[in-house]
Write a protein that holds these residues in place. Structure first.
Motif, PDB file in Angstrom:
ATOM      1  N   VAL A  49       0.638  -1.272  -0.125  1.00 50.30           N
ATOM      2  CA  VAL A  49      -0.085   0.061  -0.024  1.00 50.30           C
ATOM      3  C   VAL A  49       0.961   1.399   0.057  1.00 50.30           C
ATOM      4  N   GLY A  50       0.638   2.174  -0.807  1.00 50.93           N
ATOM      5  CA  GLY A  50       1.639   3.452  -1.082  1.00 50.93           C
ATOM      6  C   GLY A  50       0.766   4.647  -0.417  1.00 50.93           C
ATOM      7  N   TYR A  51       1.233   5.292   0.322  1.00 52.27           N
ATOM      8  CA  TYR A  51       0.763   6.443   0.987  1.00 52.27           C
ATOM      9  C   TYR A  51       1.498   7.955   0.729  1.00 52.27           C
ATOM     10  N   ALA A  52       0.507   8.931   0.759  1.00 52.26           N
ATOM     11  CA  ALA A  52       0.847  10.381   0.296  1.00 52.26           C
ATOM     12  C   ALA A  52       2.159  10.828   0.684  1.00 52.26           C
ATOM     13  N   ASP A  53       2.871  10.266   1.761  1.00 53.98           N
ATOM     14  CA  ASP A  53       4.033  10.807   2.057  1.00 53.98           C
ATOM     15  C   ASP A  53       5.322   9.925   1.369  1.00 53.98           C
ATOM     16  N   GLY A  54       4.752   8.793   0.550  1.00 54.36           N
ATOM     17  CA  GLY A  54       5.836   8.139  -0.246  1.00 54.36           C
ATOM     18  C   GLY A  54       6.035   7.021   0.534  1.00 54.36           C
ATOM     19  N   SER A  55       5.680   6.721   1.805  1.00 52.16           N
ATOM     20  CA  SER A  55       5.924   5.246   2.302  1.00 52.16           C
ATOM     21  C   SER A  55       5.224   4.338   1.610  1.00 52.16           C
ATOM     22  N   VAL A  56       5.759   3.260   1.301  1.00 50.74           N
ATOM     23  CA  VAL A  56       5.069   1.978   0.839  1.00 50.74           C
ATOM     24  C   VAL A  56       5.113   0.625   1.757  1.00 50.74           C
ATOM     25  N   LEU A  57       3.835   0.387   2.332  1.00 52.39           N
ATOM     26  CA  LEU A  57       4.027  -0.549   3.366  1.00 52.39           C
ATOM     27  C   LEU A  57       3.675  -1.873   2.753  1.00 52.39           C
ATOM     28  N   ALA A  58       4.537  -2.928   2.985  1.00 50.24           N
ATOM     29  CA  ALA A  58       4.195  -4.284   2.421  1.00 50.24           C
ATOM     30  C   ALA A  58       4.054  -5.344   3.676  1.00 50.24           C
ATOM     31  N   GLN A  59       3.540  -6.544   3.229  1.00 52.19           N
ATOM     32  CA  GLN A  59       3.318  -7.649   4.182  1.00 52.19           C
ATOM     33  C   GLN A  59       4.117  -8.786   3.315  1.00 52.19           C
ATOM     34  N   LEU A  60       5.038  -9.444   4.126  1.00 54.07           N
ATOM     35  CA  LEU A  60       5.720 -10.405   3.574  1.00 54.07           C
ATOM     36  C   LEU A  60       5.617 -11.844   4.147  1.00 54.07           C
ATOM     37  N   GLY A  61       6.093 -12.756   3.406  1.00 52.03           N
ATOM     38  CA  GLY A  61       5.879 -14.313   4.186  1.00 52.03           C
ATOM     39  C   GLY A  61       6.176 -15.260   3.156  1.00 52.03           C
ATOM     40  N   VAL A  62       6.449 -16.711   3.588  1.00 47.91           N
ATOM     41  CA  VAL A  62       6.549 -17.580   2.673  1.00 47.91           C
ATOM     42  C   VAL A  62       5.246 -17.740   2.035  1.00 47.91           C
ATOM     43  N   PRO A  63       5.012 -18.178   0.672  1.00 50.81           N
ATOM     44  CA  PRO A  63       3.839 -18.490  -0.032  1.00 50.81           C
ATOM     45  C   PRO A  63       3.239 -19.761   0.669  1.00 50.81           C
ATOM     46  N   ASP A  64       2.203 -19.551   1.759  1.00 47.95           N
ATOM     47  CA  ASP A  64       1.819 -20.567   2.233  1.00 47.95           C
ATOM     48  C   ASP A  64       0.459 -20.132   2.738  1.00 47.95           C
ATOM     49  N   MET A  65      -0.766 -20.336   2.293  1.00 47.67           N
ATOM     50  CA  MET A  65      -2.249 -20.021   2.505  1.00 47.67           C
ATOM     51  C   MET A  65      -2.558 -19.915   4.182  1.00 47.67           C
ATOM     52  N   ARG A  66      -1.846 -20.700   4.712  1.00 45.11           N
ATOM     53  CA  ARG A  66      -1.982 -20.655   6.309  1.00 45.11           C
ATOM     54  C   ARG A  66      -1.734 -19.737   6.866  1.00 45.11           C
ATOM     55  N   THR A  67      -0.859 -18.670   6.489  1.00 44.27           N
ATOM     56  CA  THR A  67      -0.579 -17.349   7.048  1.00 44.27           C
ATOM     57  C   THR A  67      -1.895 -16.516   7.029  1.00 44.27           C
ATOM     58  N   PRO A  68      -2.219 -16.076   5.735  1.00 43.57           N
ATOM     59  CA  PRO A  68      -3.344 -15.318   5.628  1.00 43.57           C
ATOM     60  C   PRO A  68      -4.744 -15.938   6.142  1.00 43.57           C
ATOM     61  N   LEU A  69      -4.825 -17.289   6.213  1.00 39.47           N
ATOM     62  CA  LEU A  69      -5.927 -17.963   6.960  1.00 39.47           C
ATOM     63  C   LEU A  69      -5.691 -17.701   8.430  1.00 39.47           C
ATOM     64  N   ALA A  70      -4.520 -17.974   8.862  1.00 44.58           N
ATOM     65  CA  ALA A  70      -4.621 -17.673  10.494  1.00 44.58           C
ATOM     66  C   ALA A  70      -4.778 -16.262  10.928  1.00 44.58           C
ATOM     67  N   TYR A  71      -4.505 -15.506  10.187  1.00 41.68           N
ATOM     68  CA  TYR A  71      -4.838 -13.958  10.329  1.00 41.68           C
ATOM     69  C   TYR A  71      -6.192 -13.713  10.217  1.00 41.68           C
ATOM     70  N   CYS A  72      -6.966 -14.472   9.285  1.00 49.33           N
ATOM     71  CA  CYS A  72      -8.506 -14.086   9.308  1.00 49.33           C
ATOM     72  C   CYS A  72      -9.276 -14.821  10.188  1.00 49.33           C
ATOM     73  N   LEU A  73      -8.583 -16.112  10.684  1.00 49.86           N
ATOM     74  CA  LEU A  73      -9.339 -16.891  11.946  1.00 49.86           C
ATOM     75  C   LEU A  73      -9.373 -16.221  13.108  1.00 49.86           C
ATOM     76  N   SER A  74      -8.004 -15.579  13.417  1.00 51.08           N
ATOM     77  CA  SER A  74      -7.727 -15.012  14.538  1.00 51.08           C
ATOM     78  C   SER A  74      -7.991 -13.364  14.853  1.00 51.08           C
ATOM     79  N   TRP A  75      -8.271 -12.945  13.489  1.00 51.47           N
ATOM     80  CA  TRP A  75      -8.568 -11.462  13.602  1.00 51.47           C
ATOM     81  C   TRP A  75      -9.430 -10.934  14.712  1.00 51.47           C
ATOM     82  N   PRO A  76      -9.129  -9.902  15.349  1.00 57.82           N
ATOM     83  CA  PRO A  76      -8.145  -8.896  15.482  1.00 57.82           C
ATOM     84  C   PRO A  76      -6.948  -9.360  15.878  1.00 57.82           C
TER      85      PRO A  76
END
Ligand SMILES: NC(=O)c1ccc[n+]([C@@H]2O[C@H](COP(=O)([O-])OP(=O)(O)OC[C@H]3O[C@@H](n4cnc5c(N)ncnc54)[C@H](OP(=O)(O)O)[C@@H]3O)[C@@H](O)[C@H]2O)c1
Length: 388
Positions: free
Chosen positions: A249-276
């Protein structure tokens, strides 16, 4: 974390199995309310018994007696039919994981939204087909959409809602799929086996082919437009073959924030299952020094026309995304069955999109009608191309 009850739509698929893997490793955190599949009775019944589900549903009514028999003596309720899948989504539970593939997932996903559920959305086609209806229903019923697609999950993790006026762009990364370096001529002869062999991700057949044509990124562009309420011009696509940076995601101040990780769907799924909150996931840890370098390329709309088609569908609006999606589903199925060439997938989608773009559907019934008509047009286009 208090115990969360989960209804899992599409339990027998790649996302379904990854979700159950997380549930199995965290028995104190999750319980299963209901599991659904299309026809995979044996796997579904085994999952339902192992996880103590209350209900198991097959979408195909012809599979009902087999399911009943497979669940005999377990006390687990069995049901069948598309309406029963939507009923499963309506039952009280804390989370509904929408992991059916294709527009078949729309009615149950919308049913979950309409009861104000928290929905873990993997089934991007539901949002592509019915984005405006879905977004309106989420607001009206106070539902929550938790994006499970790794790119959208990455954006969700770094998207500062309270600073949304300062967000200039989002950048969806794309692996480029197995044919990233192929010429159009070389792509003409690729087989289904080559197309489903994704270099980084282990996924179901349909999304694997979509990754190979890059229609997956096109569908994700449309998905991102609806999920994050950003115009198409503010959504960029960046080819990143290692699939380590999942999006930015790119912001007005020039910052670009990213999320990194190995390609394994259990990371995004874990984030959703335990969110927030966050929970532990049994994935390999990212070793950037071991990787050495990350690389990036601009997307090539000449070799991968679905990227252009998706932007055109978004600009056209109305039912265009639903038409594009339905034609693509038909073409991918024909390709997997050996009835259509790889390059014909995008050609069929483009042809059907040019033939019909009805006005914006006002209800889910109208979306399903658009979907059905686009499938008829796609079947005819496929027949003509196959016999040419
Ligand atoms: N796999 C990934 O890594 C990944 C990543 C991001 C997003 N997604 C999205 O997640 C969704 C699922 O993908 P997947 O790779 O898990 O697919 P998949 O492995 O093919 O699994 C699809 C699931 O949907 C069920 N299903 C198929 N047709 C159905 C129908 N007509 N009615 C009801 N259920 C039906 C299947 O049941 P049967 O087993 O009985 O056929 C299976 O449980 C897709 O929208 C995909 O784009 C997947």
């Amino acid at each position: 974390m208090t115990v969360r009850r989960i209804t899992l739509l599409g339990a027998t698929g790649s996302i379904g199995r990854s979700t159950l893997d997380l549930v199995e490793r965290n028995p104190e955190a999750f319980e299963i309310e209901a599991l659904t599949a299309n026809r995979s009775v044996t796997v579904l019944a085994e999952q339902a018994r192992r996880f103590g589900a209350r209900l198991a549903v097959v979408a195909d009514p012809d599979c009902y007696s087999d399911l009943k028999e497979a669940l005999q003596g377990s006390g687990i309720e069995a049901a069948a039919g598309a309406d029963a899948v939507a009923e499963a989504a309506r039952r009280p539970s804390d989370l509904v994981v929408a992991a059916i593939v294709g527009s078949a997932g729309l009615p149950p996903t919308l049913a979950a939204v309409e009861r104000g559920a928290a929905v873990v959305l993997a089934n991007k086609e539901a949002l592509v087909c019915a984005g405006p209806l879905m977004v309106a229903a989420v607001a009206r019923h106070g539902a929550t959409l938790l994006p499970a697609d790794s790119e959208h999950n990455a954006i969700f993790q770094v998207f500062e809602q309270e600073e949304r006026a300062a967000i200039e762009r989002i950048i969806l990364t794309a692996s480029g799929g197995p044919f990233r370096t192929f010429s159009r001529e070389a792509m003409a002869d690729v087989t289904p086996a080559q197309a489903v062999a994704h270099p980084n991700w282990d996924m179901g057949a349909k999304i694997s082919v979509d990754s190979a044509t890059m229609m997956n990124k096109g569908l994700e562009l449309i998905e991102a437009h609806y999920l994050f309420a950003l115009p198409e011009q503010q959504i960029e696509i960046l080819v990143h073959p290692q699939s380590v940076i999942h999006s930015l995601v790119g912001y007005a101040d020039g910052s670009v924030l990213a999320q990194l990780g190995v390609p394994d769907m259990r990371t995004p799924l874990a984030y959703c299952l335990s969110w927030p909150r966050r929970m532990s996931a049994p994935v390999d840890r990212l070793d950037l020094a071991g990787l050495g370098q990350l690389t990036f390329e601009s997307p090539d709309e000449e070799r991968f026309p679905p990227l252009r088609l998706a932007r055109e569908a978004l600009r056209t609006g109305g039912a265009a995304p639903a038409v594009l999606n339905a034609a693509n589903e038909m073409a991918v199925a024909a390709f997997l069955e050996g009835r259509l060439g790889f390059l014909d997938i995008a050609a069929v989608a483009e042809s059907v999109l040019a033939q019909q773009v009805p006005r914006a559907p006002a209800s889910v019934a109208e979306v399903l009608e658009v979907d059905a008509q686009a499938r008829v047009a796609a079947a005819e286009t496929i027949r003509q191309r196959a016999s040419a």
